[in-house]
Every structure is written in structure tokens, then in C-alpha cells.
Design an enzyme around this catalytic site. Structure first.
Site, PDB file in Angstrom:
ATOM      1  N   ASP A   1     -24.609  -4.556  15.801  1.00  0.00           N
ATOM      2  CA  ASP A   1     -23.983  -3.767  14.732  1.00  0.00           C
ATOM      3  C   ASP A   1     -24.978  -3.449  13.620  1.00  0.00           C
ATOM      4  O   ASP A   1     -24.948  -2.373  13.028  1.00  0.00           O
ATOM      5  CB  ASP A   1     -22.779  -4.507  14.162  1.00  0.00           C
ATOM      6  CG  ASP A   1     -21.583  -4.487  15.106  1.00  0.00           C
ATOM      7  OD1 ASP A   1     -21.585  -3.682  16.060  1.00  0.00           O
ATOM      8  OD2 ASP A   1     -20.644  -5.281  14.897  1.00  0.00           O
ATOM      9  N   LYS A  52      -6.510   1.479  21.049  1.00  0.00           N
ATOM     10  CA  LYS A  52      -6.388   0.057  20.725  1.00  0.00           C
ATOM     11  C   LYS A  52      -5.158  -0.181  19.857  1.00  0.00           C
ATOM     12  O   LYS A  52      -4.858   0.612  18.968  1.00  0.00           O
ATOM     13  CB  LYS A  52      -7.610  -0.433  19.941  1.00  0.00           C
ATOM     14  CG  LYS A  52      -8.943  -0.260  20.615  1.00  0.00           C
ATOM     15  CD  LYS A  52     -10.081  -0.711  19.702  1.00  0.00           C
ATOM     16  CE  LYS A  52     -11.433  -0.501  20.356  1.00  0.00           C
ATOM     17  NZ  LYS A  52     -12.536  -0.932  19.464  1.00  0.00           N
ATOM     18  N   HIS A  82     -16.660   0.252  16.030  1.00  0.00           N
ATOM     19  CA  HIS A  82     -16.758   0.345  17.480  1.00  0.00           C
ATOM     20  C   HIS A  82     -15.796   1.394  18.023  1.00  0.00           C
ATOM     21  O   HIS A  82     -14.699   1.588  17.500  1.00  0.00           O
ATOM     22  CB  HIS A  82     -16.427  -1.001  18.123  1.00  0.00           C
ATOM     23  CG  HIS A  82     -17.334  -2.116  17.715  1.00  0.00           C
ATOM     24  ND1 HIS A  82     -16.943  -3.435  17.706  1.00  0.00           N
ATOM     25  CD2 HIS A  82     -18.632  -2.099  17.304  1.00  0.00           C
ATOM     26  CE1 HIS A  82     -17.953  -4.195  17.310  1.00  0.00           C
ATOM     27  NE2 HIS A  82     -18.989  -3.409  17.053  1.00  0.00           N
ATOM     28  N   TYR A  86      -6.607  -7.484  20.438  1.00  0.00           N
ATOM     29  CA  TYR A  86      -6.754  -6.060  20.757  1.00  0.00           C
ATOM     30  C   TYR A  86      -6.028  -5.796  22.080  1.00  0.00           C
ATOM     31  O   TYR A  86      -6.425  -6.326  23.120  1.00  0.00           O
ATOM     32  CB  TYR A  86      -8.216  -5.681  20.960  1.00  0.00           C
ATOM     33  CG  TYR A  86      -9.209  -6.208  19.946  1.00  0.00           C
ATOM     34  CD1 TYR A  86      -9.745  -5.382  18.967  1.00  0.00           C
ATOM     35  CD2 TYR A  86      -9.634  -7.532  19.988  1.00  0.00           C
ATOM     36  CE1 TYR A  86     -10.681  -5.867  18.059  1.00  0.00           C
ATOM     37  CE2 TYR A  86     -10.555  -8.028  19.090  1.00  0.00           C
ATOM     38  CZ  TYR A  86     -11.078  -7.185  18.122  1.00  0.00           C
ATOM     39  OH  TYR A  86     -11.999  -7.670  17.231  1.00  0.00           O
TER      40      TYR A  86
END
Length: 204
Positions: A169, A72, A62, A132
Site C-alpha cells: 500500500d 464488496k 483496494h 468482507y
């Protein structure tokens, strides 16, 4: 807290020092001034997310379009993961390359993922929880998804049985398709104009 650059420019592994005694341990998970010193620019958190996964769940790869861009700071706070970051910055000296790190709650290791770099992980235990810390808030429609099983990337997930993937995904495009679609950030865009060495795509 030692900060070590991975094989991808601007992506770092951070390993905290633990203070232990008969009660257990204590460590700093994030100190933005230390991270900013390594990055050469501030990291200002805007949003914090958590995911909880069963063993053999594969999440990723991602990323977020630039703009708005999103860095991130990823930590496994329960369980363990095999974490992989992939350089998706077109023109980066490491375009198409990846870095693999084992993150687990016991070590407290974290990975900093810069803008333009994709991220994913394989959960190695049941009830794995990943945190995250994000440099920007979620903007609908800006997420980039890359097939984590793309044979061109050949990412070393190391699973012994087919992993559990979301439908999104599982149908994500490969790197070559995303490159052709023009959705990937360029190296100057992702690094805010930093000069780079021209690189011929390994997929061309």
C-alpha cells in the site's frame, strides 16, 4: 434495514434495526433480497474474507479490475473503523470523489462497495476485525491498489500519527498514475453498460 445511497452512485450504507432485551441484542447483518432491491440486480456472495488490524492500521485503497470485477459488502464485526470508498470508475459522475462512514461492531452498519469503486479503512481500535462478503472469488493479479495518502485524493483519514501501512500500500500509485496506466474500469464496464453522463477527469 434502511439502505441509504452514499455520495457515490451504487455505493450504499446499510444500518440494521436492533432487537434488544436483557440478554443483549439481535440484528440482521445482510439480507440479499433487500440489497438486491436497492441495487436493481442480485448480490450473490462467492467468498467471505476477514482482516484483523491493530489501532491506526490503514488498509487500502483496494479494488479489482473489470473483468472479473468484485463488489464488496463490508462490516466491522469487532472494534471500529473509519471506512472510505473512492469512485475509480472512469467517466462516472462521481469519479475521484469519496464517501466516509464510521463502521463499528455496536451499530452493525455495513457498506456496499460496487464494482470499480475502491475501498479502504483506518482501524480506530486494537484488534479490529472487518468482514468482507464478496461477489467473486479472488483471482491473482487482478487487484488494483491506489495510494491511500495520494494528495490528489486528499482522503480525510483523521489519523493523529503516521498510520501503519503494508509495503504494497505504501508504494501504490496515485489516482493520476493509475488512470494513465489504463488499469481503471470505465463507468460502462463497471456498471455493465449503464449509460452515464460524460465527466471530465478532475486530474486532467
Amino acid at each position: 434495514m434502511p439502505v441509504t445511497e452514499t455520495g457515490l452512485p451504487g455505493a450504499y450504507l446499510l444500518t440494521p434495526h436492533h432487537l434488544t432485551d436483557e440478554r443483549g441484542s439481535f440484528y440482521e447483518s445482510l439480507r440479499t433480497e433487500e440489497l438486491g432491491r436497492a441495487l436493481g440486480h442480485p448480490f450473490v456472495p462467492q467468498q467471505i474474507n476477514y482482516s484483523v488490524s491493530r489501532r491506526n492500521t490503514l488498509r487500502g485503497i483496494h479494488g479489482v479490475t473489470v473483468p472479473p470485477g468484485q463488489a464488496k459488502y463490508v462490516t466491522c464485526v469487532r472494534g471500529a473503523v473509519r471506512d472510505i470508498v473512492v469512485d475509480l470508475r472512469v467517466g462516472s459522475p462521481a469519479f475521484g470523489r469519496y464517501a466516509v462512514n464510521e463502521l463499528d461492531a455496536a451499530s452493525g452498519r455495513s457498506v456496499y462497495v460496487p464494482e470499480g469503486v475502491g475501498h479502504g479503512f483506518l482501524a480506530l481500535t486494537d484488534d479490529t476485525c472487518v468482514c468482507y462478503v464478496l461477489s467473486s472469488a479472488h483471482v491473482p493479479g487482478t487487484q488494483i491498489d491506489i495510494d491511500p495518502l495520494d494528495p490528489d485524493l486528499a482522503l480525510p483519514w483523521g489519523f493523529a500519527e503516521p498510520p501503519l501501512l503494508s509495503e504494497k500500500d505504501a508504494r501504490a500509485p496515485g489516482l493520476a498514475e493509475a488512470l494513465a496506466a489504463g488499469v481503471l474500469a470505465t463507468w460502462p464496464e463497471a456498471t455493465r453498460g449503464t449509460p452515464s453522463t460524460a465527466l471530465r477527469s478532475p486530474l486532467s
